[in-house]
Write an enzyme that holds these catalytic residues in place. Structure first.
Site, PDB file in Angstrom:
ATOM      1  N   LYS A  80     112.032 -77.524  51.309  1.00  0.00           N
ATOM      2  CA  LYS A  80     112.469 -76.206  50.858  1.00  0.00           C
ATOM      3  C   LYS A  80     111.353 -75.172  51.024  1.00  0.00           C
ATOM      4  O   LYS A  80     110.172 -75.516  50.967  1.00  0.00           O
ATOM      5  CB  LYS A  80     112.860 -76.304  49.384  1.00  0.00           C
ATOM      6  CG  LYS A  80     113.367 -75.018  48.764  1.00  0.00           C
ATOM      7  CD  LYS A  80     113.628 -75.254  47.289  1.00  0.00           C
ATOM      8  CE  LYS A  80     113.959 -74.019  46.489  1.00  0.00           C
ATOM      9  NZ  LYS A  80     113.805 -72.730  47.061  1.00  0.00           N
ATOM     10  N   LYS A 104     104.719 -77.252  51.987  1.00  0.00           N
ATOM     11  CA  LYS A 104     104.612 -77.947  53.285  1.00  0.00           C
ATOM     12  C   LYS A 104     103.308 -77.582  53.990  1.00  0.00           C
ATOM     13  O   LYS A 104     102.596 -78.454  54.483  1.00  0.00           O
ATOM     14  CB  LYS A 104     105.778 -77.555  54.214  1.00  0.00           C
ATOM     15  CG  LYS A 104     107.150 -77.930  53.697  1.00  0.00           C
ATOM     16  CD  LYS A 104     108.243 -77.441  54.622  1.00  0.00           C
ATOM     17  CE  LYS A 104     108.320 -75.917  54.702  1.00  0.00           C
ATOM     18  NZ  LYS A 104     108.765 -75.262  53.460  1.00  0.00           N
ATOM     19  N   LYS A 137     106.526 -67.011  59.872  1.00  0.00           N
ATOM     20  CA  LYS A 137     105.490 -66.495  58.952  1.00  0.00           C
ATOM     21  C   LYS A 137     104.079 -66.785  59.452  1.00  0.00           C
ATOM     22  O   LYS A 137     103.115 -66.203  58.993  1.00  0.00           O
ATOM     23  CB  LYS A 137     105.659 -67.133  57.562  1.00  0.00           C
ATOM     24  CG  LYS A 137     106.747 -66.515  56.721  1.00  0.00           C
ATOM     25  CD  LYS A 137     106.561 -66.803  55.223  1.00  0.00           C
ATOM     26  CE  LYS A 137     106.320 -68.258  54.852  1.00  0.00           C
ATOM     27  NZ  LYS A 137     107.343 -69.225  55.297  1.00  0.00           N
TER      28      LYS A 137
END
Ligand SMILES: Nc1ncnc2c1ncn2[C@@H]1O[C@H](COP(=O)(O)OP(=O)(O)OP(=O)(O)O)[C@@H](O)[C@H]1O
Ligand SMILES: [Mg+2]
Lengths: 271, 349
Positions: A9, A14, A40
């Site tokens: 998510k 991560k 990003k």
């Protein structure tokens, strides 16, 4: 060469986890390539000591021809080679196609090499492009990063569905390597994540507790492994890196239904 | 979300929406059409238009500009490329620029309409042209007419006496003959035909659409356009060209009613002409013929069978196969052309 991908998510940790694992593996002398697959482009920042590296898609856009490996692969902490796919401005274009273009270029340049390639993929596999790292010839080991929060388990379960679907293809060798618990300070979180992992036919391979050291390291533009090598959190990342390295059990997951997932989370709900 | 269409339906009306749009915009004089998509969309359609128009002895390739969307635009968005294409279209000094969005522009979510709305020296109209959203060729025609209608100011309310002709099938072989037949029938009532929306129409005339008091649609499939015209501008609508012999008489009555003219004398004249026509082809009476119904348009079959009846032709198996037109014959002269082709077919058999 092993290729692993971390999915989970949005905001679950991560990038923090992959950067620290890469740093820990690099300290052991492994040749690492970490690829941020997210518009990003913040996957490798801590490995680059805060430097925002040019993204593959920016380079494609500006240069078009004669792109070389040195335009898109940058060396960071302990020689970890860092790549950011990048993508369009939010709200325009097609980021998924951007990931596909990035992979095609990396492939063409022969840049996909090393002892270990780590793919840090954006939170939600919103379209085919973001499943690219799981396709034939790329990551064969997927790790799901999740906390004990329902929505985080839900996202992990969804990615398990994608893995199950992709592995139905005979030529695909993508497998679930395990679930990485990344703590959010929820009571009995480790047990919950562990039970979730088992109920989708896998196991929790490691649990990383929530720690303020992560923020301190981040503010100092370093991974925990580099910033506080003696800390217990750095120890957790190093140990996790070892476990994943030694992992030889991979599964085709059996995702839960929404009802089962909810009742699992409900059982752990504490007043 | 649109989930339909048979995998094997390749009939013309289910063709590409973009082609439908272009079959309208390319018939606007002094307009340039920009196709927002990959070059192939433009190239393919340009050759298709060229081929269709050459068949009708028209050899000008309409001016099309492509925004040349490539993978880079797909990833980063294609609005910049579209703006460039519009600028390039402007350099031809057109009085109107039509921007048609293709499948790829809609897939990546470019806001084509917003780019078109930016103010420029020349009006720019956005026409949706992507087929994957569920439309086909006919939807493209409708999208184009609907968007062009926006160029008309509603205050011009119903001042023109001439009847506007809406949605002529510009790529059909007999487009001019069909128009001439409608104009002939109208002239029997002393009614002039006015704007041809759109066939070889100056782009500037789009502003006059609202001024037409009456309009005749090429085909009942254009009814949504008819409804838009009548609700927005108060236009009175006849919802299709006259088809076959009876259709022509009915059309005269309808047009007369609409314009408040007694159609009876015109109907008598036309009946006389139709009687002459039947007499001219009396040699076909009693001949056994067959028609291939499998691919034929129901409207074509209906007109063909009525004509066979009034001539006393006999439909039986086996009979001499009759060639059928693709679209139902327009007016009495359309029937004459069909009969001429039947006579040729029969004499060759
Ligand atoms: N174990 C942890 N302890 C404390 N903070 C953490 C931990 N793991 C991650 N964080 C913090 O959570 C925030 C989000 O982490 P990160 O950017 O790694 O998530 P992500 O899954 O990559 O997000 P995105 O989906 O947006 O890419 C960061 O500020 C990070 O410092
Ligand atoms: Mg991230």
């Amino acid at each position: 060469m092993r290729q692993i991908a971390l999915y989970g998510k949005g905001g679950i940790g991560k990038s923090t986890t992959s950067a620290n694992l890469s740093a820990a593996w690099a300290e052991k002398g492994l040749d690492l390539l970490q690829i941020g697959c997210d518009p990003k482009h913040d996957s490798t920042r801590m490995l680059m000591n805060g430097r925002v590296i040019p993204t593959v898609l920016d380079v494609i856009r500006e240069k078009q021809k004669d792109i070389s490996v040195s335009d898109i692969v940058f060396t960071g902490y302990r020689g970890v080679r860092c790549v950011e796919a990048g993508g369009p401005e939010p709200g325009i274009g097609c980021a998924g196609r951007g990931i596909i273009a990035t992979f095609q270029l990396l492939e063409k340049l022969g840049a996909l090499k090393g002892d270990l390639i780590v793919y840090d993929v954006l939170g939600d596999v919103v379209c085919g492009g973001f499943a690219m790292p799981m396709r034939e010839g790329y990551a064969e080991e997927i790790y799901l990063v999740t906390s004990g929060e329902l929505m985080s388990l839900y996202a992990a379960n969804n990615i398990a569905k994608a893995i199950a679907r992709l592995s139905a293809n005979k030529r695909s060798s993508v497998r679930l390597g395990g679930v990485i618990g990344n703590g959010k300070n929820i009571v009995d979180e480790e047990d919950l994540v562990s039970e979730f992992a088992e109920s989708i036919g896998s196991r929790m391979i490691t649990f990383i507790p929530r720690s303020p050291t992560v923020q301190q390291a981040e503010l100092n533009k370093k991974t925990v492994v580099e910033y506080a090598p003696e800390s217990s959190q750095a120890e957790v990342y190093r140990r996790s890196a070892d476990i994943i390295l030694q992992n030889t059990t991979f599964h085709i997951p059996t995702p839960l239904s929404m009802d089962d997932l909810e009742s699992l989370a409900y059982r752990y709900l504490k007043e | 979300m649109i989930l339909n269409h048979s995998h094997t339906d390749i009939s013309r009306n289910e063709g590409c929406t973009l082609t439908g749009v272009l079959s309208v915009t390319c018939f606007l004089q002094d307009a340039v059409t920009v196709i927002h998509g990959p070059t192939g969309c433009t190239h393919h359609n340009a050759s298709l238009l060229h081929a269709s128009l050459a068949e009708n002895d028209c050899f000008d390739i309409p001016l099309l500009v492509s925004s040349n969307v490539s993978e880079e635009e797909v990833i980063f968005g294609g609005e910049g490329a579209l703006m460039q294409a519009i600028r390039s279209a402007e350099s031809y000094n057109p009085s109107l620029i039509c921007v048609v969005s293709t499948c790829i522009a809609e897939t990546i979510g470019d806001d084509t309409a917003a780019v078109c709305r930016e103010s420029r020296g020349v009006p720019v109209v956005h026409i949706p042209g992507s087929g994957f959203l569920g439309g086909g060729f006919s939807d493209g025609i409708q999208n184009a007419l609907m968007s062009l209608m926006d160029l008309s100011s509603p205050d011009l309310h119903s001042t023109e006496e001439g009847v506007m002709i809406v949605g002529e099938k510009n790529l059909e072989y007999e487009a001019e003959e069909n128009y001439a037949e409608v104009a002939r029938l109208l002239s029997l009532l002393d009614i002039d035909s006015g704007l041809r929306f759109v066939r070889r129409m100056p782009a500037g005339d789009c502003s006059r659409i609202s001024s037409a008091r009456y309009a005749i649609l090429r085909d009942p499939s254009l009814d949504p356009i008819g409804s838009a015209l009548s609700s927005r501008f108060g236009t009175e609508i006849i919802s299709g060209f006259p088809l076959g012999l009876e259709g022509s008489l009915r059309f005269l009555r309808q047009a007369g009613d609409m314009a408040g003219i007694d159609a009876l004398p015109a109907i008598r004249d036309e009946e006389g002409m139709q009687d002459d026509l039947v007499a001219t082809f009396s040699d076909l009476a009693g001949i056994s013929v067959s028609i291939n119904t499998s691919m034929a348009d129901p409207g074509v079959l209906q007109v063909a069978r009525t004509v066979m009846d009034s001539l006393g032709m006999v439909e039986e198996d086996p009979g001499i196969p009759l060639p059928l037109p693709f679209d139902p014959p327009v007016g009495t002269t359309g029937v004459r052309r069909m009969l001429q082709s039947w006579r040729r077919g029969i004499s060759r058999a």
